[in-house]
Design an enzyme around this catalytic site. Sequence first.
Site, PDB file in Angstrom:
ATOM      1  N   PRO A  84       0.783  -1.242   0.000  1.00 28.74           N
ATOM      2  CA  PRO A  84       0.000   0.000   0.000  1.00 28.74           C
ATOM      3  C   PRO A  84       0.812   1.287   0.000  1.00 28.74           C
ATOM      4  O   PRO A  84       0.254   2.362   0.090  1.00 28.74           O
ATOM      5  CB  PRO A  84      -0.803  -0.121   1.298  1.00 28.74           C
ATOM      6  N   GLY A  85       2.145   1.204  -0.067  1.00 28.85           N
ATOM      7  CA  GLY A  85       2.940   2.411  -0.254  1.00 28.85           C
ATOM      8  C   GLY A  85       3.909   2.760   0.853  1.00 28.85           C
ATOM      9  O   GLY A  85       4.536   3.817   0.819  1.00 28.85           O
ATOM     10  N   ASP A 108       2.940  -2.100  -8.690  1.00 29.81           N
ATOM     11  CA  ASP A 108       2.269  -3.241  -8.069  1.00 29.81           C
ATOM     12  C   ASP A 108       1.132  -3.694  -8.983  1.00 29.81           C
ATOM     13  O   ASP A 108       0.618  -2.892  -9.780  1.00 29.81           O
ATOM     14  CB  ASP A 108       1.713  -2.861  -6.696  1.00 29.81           C
ATOM     15  N   ASP A 157       9.762  -5.421  -2.330  1.00 24.08           N
ATOM     16  CA  ASP A 157       9.108  -6.115  -1.218  1.00 24.08           C
ATOM     17  C   ASP A 157       8.056  -7.077  -1.758  1.00 24.08           C
ATOM     18  O   ASP A 157       7.080  -7.382  -1.082  1.00 24.08           O
ATOM     19  CB  ASP A 157       8.471  -5.093  -0.271  1.00 24.08           C
ATOM     20  N   LYS A 197      13.357  -8.850  -1.506  1.00 24.01           N
ATOM     21  CA  LYS A 197      12.811  -9.821  -0.549  1.00 24.01           C
ATOM     22  C   LYS A 197      12.653 -11.180  -1.229  1.00 24.01           C
ATOM     23  O   LYS A 197      12.299 -11.262  -2.404  1.00 24.01           O
ATOM     24  CB  LYS A 197      11.454  -9.360  -0.023  1.00 24.01           C
TER      25      LYS A 197
END
Length: 253
Positions: A84-85, A108, A157, A197
Site C-alpha cells: 500500500p505504499g 504493483d 518487497d 525480498k
Amino acid sequence: MNRLGNVGRRRHGMSSQLVSCYRFKTGSSSSTRWLDRQKKDICSKESKLHNYRSRAAFKLIEIDKKYRIFEKKTRNILDLGSAPGAWSQVAAERMNKLGVEANILGVDLLPSSPPKGTHFLQGNILSKRTHKEINEFFSRATDTTNVGLHIDLVVSDMMANTSGISANDHLASMELCDGALLLAMNLLKEGGTMVIKFFSGCEEHILQWRLSLTFHKVFRMKPNASRSESKEMYFICKRKKSSTSVSEVFGTT
C-alpha cells in the site's frame, strides 16, 4: 499478457502475482489470528503513530540504517510490490532529509494511491510492457531519450500469493526475484543498489549466486521488524557491475 521469457526455468507452471501485505478473507480463522497479532504488534502500532501505510516501513528503515541504501547521489528510485505504499513513503522521507529531489516510482499489480511526492504504476513485473513503462517514466523524469540505466536504487518487497505449501511459495518467490533481477540488469545504473525480498527455501542459493554475478557486494538480512515465524529474508546488493550479461546470469541466449 506478455510474460518475460528465459529468466531461468518455468517452475511447475505456477503463475506469480505481486501482492501487498496482509490480504485475508474476512471472517476466517486466519484473519482473526492476523488481527490478534496486529493488536499486539509494536511495529503496527508504531506505523500508525508515524502515519506509515504498513508496518513494512520499519523493515526498510532497518535495512537503510545498516546498509545506507539512500544516498545523496540517489535520484531515481523504483519500489516493486509497492502497495500500500509504505516503502515509497520511507524513500520519500529519507530523500527529503538528504535534501534530494528524487523521482520515486512504485509498481504493483494492485491499484494504489501513491504517497505524497511519489508516483505509481499498476503493472506486472513479469511483463515486458511493464518494464517498458518503467523505463519510459524514468526517461521522462530525467529528460533523456536514452534507453535504460536510469535507476539508482531498486527496492523490492514483492511476494506471491501464499498457498500454505512452503515449497510452492518459495518457488513463486524465486520467479518474482528473477523478474526483478532481470529488470535491474536492464535499468539499474552501474554502481546502483538493489534490495530484494525472498521466501527462504532450497533455491535461494541460486538467487544469491545470480546476484553475486551482478553486484560486487551481496548481504543477507532478516530485519527485526519481520515476524519471527516468517520465512521472508532480504538480499541487499551493492555496487552493480558493468559487464555482467543476462546470458551469464540466467544461462540464456
